[in-house]
Enzyme design. Structure first.
Site, PDB file in Angstrom:
ATOM      1  N   LEU A 194     169.746 -37.034 160.996  1.00 53.41           N
ATOM      2  CA  LEU A 194     170.735 -35.982 161.177  1.00 53.41           C
ATOM      3  C   LEU A 194     170.050 -34.673 161.554  1.00 53.41           C
ATOM      4  O   LEU A 194     168.976 -34.376 161.035  1.00 53.41           O
ATOM      5  CB  LEU A 194     171.534 -35.786 159.890  1.00 53.41           C
ATOM      6  CG  LEU A 194     172.455 -36.942 159.500  1.00 53.41           C
ATOM      7  CD1 LEU A 194     173.067 -36.675 158.124  1.00 53.41           C
ATOM      8  CD2 LEU A 194     173.564 -37.130 160.509  1.00 53.41           C
ATOM      9  N   LEU A 225     179.180 -31.329 154.554  1.00 57.28           N
ATOM     10  CA  LEU A 225     178.696 -32.696 154.696  1.00 57.28           C
ATOM     11  C   LEU A 225     177.193 -32.739 154.954  1.00 57.28           C
ATOM     12  O   LEU A 225     176.700 -32.141 155.909  1.00 57.28           O
ATOM     13  CB  LEU A 225     179.443 -33.387 155.843  1.00 57.28           C
ATOM     14  CG  LEU A 225     179.084 -34.849 156.097  1.00 57.28           C
ATOM     15  CD1 LEU A 225     179.422 -35.706 154.887  1.00 57.28           C
ATOM     16  CD2 LEU A 225     179.796 -35.363 157.339  1.00 57.28           C
ATOM     17  N   ASP A 226     176.470 -33.467 154.089  1.00 59.64           N
ATOM     18  CA  ASP A 226     175.031 -33.704 154.230  1.00 59.64           C
ATOM     19  C   ASP A 226     174.220 -32.418 154.301  1.00 59.64           C
ATOM     20  O   ASP A 226     173.145 -32.388 154.885  1.00 59.64           O
ATOM     21  CB  ASP A 226     174.749 -34.565 155.471  1.00 59.64           C
ATOM     22  CG  ASP A 226     175.303 -35.967 155.336  1.00 59.64           C
ATOM     23  OD1 ASP A 226     175.406 -36.453 154.192  1.00 59.64           O
ATOM     24  OD2 ASP A 226     175.637 -36.575 156.367  1.00 59.64           O
ATOM     25  N   GLU A 227     174.727 -31.344 153.698  1.00 57.90           N
ATOM     26  CA  GLU A 227     174.018 -30.069 153.731  1.00 57.90           C
ATOM     27  C   GLU A 227     173.747 -29.527 152.324  1.00 57.90           C
ATOM     28  O   GLU A 227     173.396 -28.367 152.161  1.00 57.90           O
ATOM     29  CB  GLU A 227     174.802 -29.032 154.553  1.00 57.90           C
ATOM     30  CG  GLU A 227     174.908 -29.383 156.035  1.00 57.90           C
ATOM     31  CD  GLU A 227     175.625 -28.305 156.831  1.00 57.90           C
ATOM     32  OE1 GLU A 227     175.845 -27.209 156.287  1.00 57.90           O
ATOM     33  OE2 GLU A 227     175.956 -28.571 158.003  1.00 57.90           O
TER      34      GLU A 227
END
Length: 282
Positions: A194, A225-227
């Site tokens: 990512l 999201l994904d942070e």
């Protein structure tokens, strides 16, 4: 026999904090077994983790006295008895490598967890759960039932008194509301491609681009999201000879190891939140 505790704290930095904490424990018969601290000069915050043995006071008495001690320092703190494993709920979808790895480490005595339940939107791993004598909850998720499914999952998490929720390759995006409810106690794992290779079949995309590194990231879950704050990352080198299957296998191994380390450090109270980052006392 002495009871062993882990004290974690953070507060604005000032002179004499280590002396004050060690003195507080000494006065109460606490014997320090391990200690680590960090001064973040960028934020002006002080972080500390202390493991100590004490038989003079109970956990409740220590907490009561810590409240008074911490107030003038504006400390955020937590006291955990090491004899109490961390109550945990696992979430998984159709890829079981991380779940299988964590269950094996747990049963081998390598993770101080009490795995109370496994929740999945598929039935694939009910036999694996049964082999470890862990209750398995199948909660299907569709766009139409997503809110109800989340509510049911959260009901299980709360009923089990879960202090930790592990998304062991759970391929559903959690709502902002659930992320807020689980703030600081939910860990996710994902591949480190990512944002380059989002969406389906990331290892196929990576193979097509000839990547030279396979990676994984474990982080706390947030509404972004994904942070969320990163706990652990790792990589493995690849070259032109690697097939998609090779990359996928390498990725699964890396994901399992990274998630296991993150879960271990969290359950040993070695991870302290520092804004959108973490302090990890390894």
């Amino acid at each position: 026999m002495n009871h062993v505790y882990i004290l974690t704290l953070s507060c604005p930095d000032r002179l004499g904090l280590v002396h004050a904490v060690s003195g507080f424990l000494l006065e109460r018969g606490g014997n320090i077994e391990e200690a680590a601290q960090y001064n973040d000069h960028g934020t002006g915050l002080f972080f500390m983790r202390v493991q100590f043995a004490c038989d003079r006071l109970t956990h409740a008495e220590l907490c009561q006295q810590l409240r008074s001690f911490a107030e003038p320092f504006k400390m955020q703190w937590h006291l955990h008895a090491t004899a109490q494993p961390v109550r945990t709920v696992m979430l998984v979808s159709k890829e079981g490598h991380c779940l299988n790895d964590l269950l094996f480490r747990w049963k081998s005595g390598l993770l101080p967890l009490d795995i109370r339940a496994i929740i999945s939107n598929h039935r694939d791993f009910y036999q694996l759960a049964a082999s470890y004598n862990v209750p398995f909850h199948h909660i299907p998720v569709t766009p139409a039932t997503k809110a109800q499914a989340e509510a049911r999952a959260y009901e299980i998490i709360e009923s089990e008194g879960a202090e930790l929720v592990v998304l062991a390759r759970y391929m559903q995006i959690l709502s902002d509301e659930l992320c807020t409810k689980l703030a600081g106690r939910a860990i996710n794992i994902h591949h480190s491609f990512l944002p380059s290779f989002k969406g389906a079949k990331p290892y196929y995309q990576a193979h097509d681009r000839g990547v030279k590194l396979i990676g994984a990231t474990a982080h706390y879950v947030t509404a972004h999201l994904d942070e969320g704050p990163i706990i652990e990352q790792d990589v493995a080198r690849a070259d032109h000879s690697k097939t998609v299957e090779d990359l996928t296998a390498m990725g699964r191994d890396t994901e399992s190891q990274v998630l296991a380390r993150a879960v271990k450090w969290h359950s040993e109270r070695r991870v302290l939140l520092n804004g959108h980052k973490t302090v990890v006392f390894k």
